[in-house]
Design an enzyme around this catalytic site. Structure first.
Site, PDB file in Angstrom:
ATOM      1  NE  ARG A   1      14.258 -12.299  -1.728  1.00 48.58           N
ATOM      2  CZ  ARG A   1      13.806 -13.538  -1.892  1.00 48.58           C
ATOM      3  NH1 ARG A   1      12.760 -13.780  -2.632  1.00 48.58           N
ATOM      4  NH2 ARG A   1      14.406 -14.550  -1.318  1.00 48.58           N
ATOM      5  CB  ALA A   2      12.603  -9.223   5.147  1.00 49.13           C
TER       6      ALA A   2
ATOM      7  NE  ARG B   1      20.543  -9.987   3.594  1.00 46.76           N
ATOM      8  CZ  ARG B   1      21.668  -9.611   3.013  1.00 46.76           C
ATOM      9  NH1 ARG B   1      22.146  -8.398   3.218  1.00 46.76           N
ATOM     10  NH2 ARG B   1      22.348 -10.423   2.239  1.00 46.76           N
TER      11      ARG B   1
ATOM     12  NE  ARG C   1      -3.907  -2.141   2.163  1.00 42.71           N
ATOM     13  CZ  ARG C   1      -4.416  -2.806   3.166  1.00 42.71           C
ATOM     14  NH1 ARG C   1      -4.069  -2.515   4.405  1.00 42.71           N
ATOM     15  NH2 ARG C   1      -5.308  -3.754   2.959  1.00 42.71           N
TER      16      ARG C   1
END
EC number: 4.4.1.20
Length: 150
Positions: free
Chosen positions: A51-52, A104, A31
């Protein structure tokens, strides 16, 4: 049976809730960045969140399998504690990846260590389970000598 697996069931439910949270974050990112399904590409900020979530989903079956095998055949409390650590590391991984790809890495390594520890506990538990009774007794006597406090 319920008492013997309550900790594992609790960690499993927490893991499912965490997966739901990750999915909701992807919906929110869609959104925010105007990326309609079925598209999976867009601004880098969206792609990192996407992707996470996908990465966490890919490892979830491995986590569940090793959590339960380690909990049943090694030690429920140790497996549950390791599972909680894994889930916390995965949450940090998701949050870090959403900020930048570099953020990450530390949580990724932490979650990998937790997963490998679950694999080791599961393998050791199964090994002991399948040992003949005499070898199992000898192993436990040896461990008591090696670890007198346990």
């Amino acid at each position: 049976m319920k008492e013997e697996t309550a900790l594992l069931a609790t960690v499993t439910l927490l893991g499912v809730l965490l997966q739901a949270y990750f999915s909701l974050q992807v919906i929110s990112a869609r959104r925010t960045f105007h990326v309609s399904p079925p598209l999976t590409s867009g601004p880098p900020e969206f792609e990192r969140v996407f992707r996470a979530q996908v990465n966490c989903s890919e490892y979830f079956p491995l986590f569940l399998a090793t959590l339960w095998v380690a909990g049943i055949f090694f030690h429920e409390g140790a497996a549950a504690l390791c599972g909680l650590f894994y889930l916390f590391a995965r949450l940090r991984y998701f949050q870090g990846y959403a900020r930048s790809a570099q953020h990450r890495l530390d949580p990724l390594y932490a979650s990998a260590r937790a997963l490998w520890l679950l694999v080791a506990m599961a393998a050791l538990g199964l090994l002991v389970h399948f040992l003949p009774g005499t070898l199992r007794a000898a192993l436990f006597r040896w461990l008591q000598v090696l670890l007198p406090m346990a």
